[in-house]
Write a protein that holds these residues in place. Structure first.
Motif, PDB file in Angstrom:
ATOM      1  N   GLN A 159      31.291 -14.716   5.387  1.00  0.00           N
ATOM      2  CA  GLN A 159      30.423 -14.324   6.490  1.00  0.00           C
ATOM      3  C   GLN A 159      30.459 -12.818   6.702  1.00  0.00           C
ATOM      4  OE1 GLN A 159      31.773 -16.684   9.793  1.00  0.00           O
ATOM      5  NE2 GLN A 159      30.955 -18.590   8.964  1.00  0.00           N
ATOM      6  N   ALA A 160      31.627 -12.235   6.518  1.00  0.00           N
ATOM      7  CA  ALA A 160      31.760 -10.788   6.674  1.00  0.00           C
ATOM      8  C   ALA A 160      30.926 -10.047   5.638  1.00  0.00           C
ATOM      9  CB  ALA A 160      33.230 -10.386   6.559  1.00  0.00           C
ATOM     10  N   LEU A 161      30.996 -10.490   4.387  1.00  0.00           N
ATOM     11  CA  LEU A 161      30.247  -9.835   3.322  1.00  0.00           C
ATOM     12  C   LEU A 161      28.737  -9.991   3.516  1.00  0.00           C
ATOM     13  CD1 LEU A 161      32.468 -10.831   0.277  1.00  0.00           C
ATOM     14  CD2 LEU A 161      32.262  -8.564   1.305  1.00  0.00           C
ATOM     15  N   ASN A 166      23.588  -7.558   5.142  1.00  0.00           N
ATOM     16  CA  ASN A 166      22.420  -7.496   6.029  1.00  0.00           C
ATOM     17  C   ASN A 166      22.359  -6.171   6.782  1.00  0.00           C
ATOM     18  OD1 ASN A 166      21.609 -10.088   5.338  1.00  0.00           O
ATOM     19  ND2 ASN A 166      22.806 -11.050   6.952  1.00  0.00           N
ATOM     20  N   LYS A 167      23.519  -5.619   7.095  1.00  0.00           N
ATOM     21  CA  LYS A 167      23.566  -4.367   7.857  1.00  0.00           C
ATOM     22  C   LYS A 167      23.183  -3.164   6.998  1.00  0.00           C
ATOM     23  CE  LYS A 167      26.816  -1.407  10.431  1.00  0.00           C
ATOM     24  NZ  LYS A 167      28.216  -1.260  10.930  1.00  0.00           N
ATOM     25  N   TYR A 168      23.725  -3.101   5.794  1.00  0.00           N
ATOM     26  CA  TYR A 168      23.554  -1.904   4.967  1.00  0.00           C
ATOM     27  C   TYR A 168      22.547  -2.074   3.838  1.00  0.00           C
ATOM     28  CZ  TYR A 168      27.712   0.047   7.245  1.00  0.00           C
ATOM     29  OH  TYR A 168      28.613   0.534   8.160  1.00  0.00           O
TER      30      TYR A 168
END
Length: 209
Positions: A159-161, A166-168
């Motif tokens: 989930q972190a990856l 999605n952010k970068y």
């Protein structure tokens, strides 16, 4: 005439340019391997983080964070605080904390950084050169203090990856790392030694948001 060495080099070059099919290409469409427990993510993270010798503190707001940090610095007699994150520094000063600028990372008592995310299942802090004040701040100081918000909690590394992707998008930070408690090694006679390759103490102050 081509030699055996030339043939080997040719095969290596061919292997490097040949695309290899990606195994498990649909793995992101399947259910998570590790299912979240019934606990809240804050509790899940705190339990794993403290089990790994991390020091966890929950703060209901920014003012409580400032009070807890002030008490910690006073009790440990820490005065040389390294913090180059202007947003964190301004927020602490705004809430009444006195932080004198100290720019020598090697000689500081502790460093303060933010983070990208907190991974609850493993009690890990996900750092990048963008949110951890560069590549070295969270590594070279004897004590690392991370300030995070409950909105930064995720359950698993997957989930972190996905969230970072999605952010970068295609512009991920040049440095991404996971810090799971203080640094440790058991290379010598299988004896666990803490703080050999990084900070001897790691604190996480989690602000309710």
């Amino acid at each position: 005439m081509a030699t055996a060495r030339d043939n080997i080099l040719k095969k290596i070059k061919q292997a490097l340019v040949t695309k290899v099919p990606v195994p498990f290409s649909t793995h992101t469409e399947t259910a998570d391997l590790f299912q979240p427990s019934q606990k809240e993510l804050e509790i899940e993270f705190a339990e794993h983080f403290t089990n790994l010798q991390g020091r966890f503190s929950f703060c209901s707001n920014q003012q409580e964070l400032t009070e807890q940090l002030s008490q910690l610095f006073s009790s440990r007699k820490w005065e040389r605080i390294y913090c180059i994150d202007e947003q964190i520094k301004d927020s602490l000063i705004l809430n009444g904390m006195n932080i004198n600028p100290y720019n020598d990372l090697a000689g500081c008592d502790a460093s303060i950084t933010g983070c990208e995310l907190l991974v609850a299942r493993t009690g890990s802090i996900f750092l990048s050169n963008t949110t951890s004040s560069g590549r070295t701040t969270s590594v070279y100081a004897p004590v690392h203090i991370c300030i995070a918000k409950t909105s930064q909690l995720v359950y698993s590394l997957e989930q972190a990856l996905l969230q970072l992707t999605n952010k970068y998008g295609n512009h991920l930070p040049s440095m991404l790392s996971l810090a799971t408690g203080p640094s440790r090694t058991a290379d010598i006679e299988k004896t666990l030694v803490v703080g050999v390759h990084g900070p001897k103490e790691v604190y996480c102050f989690l602000i309710d948001e």
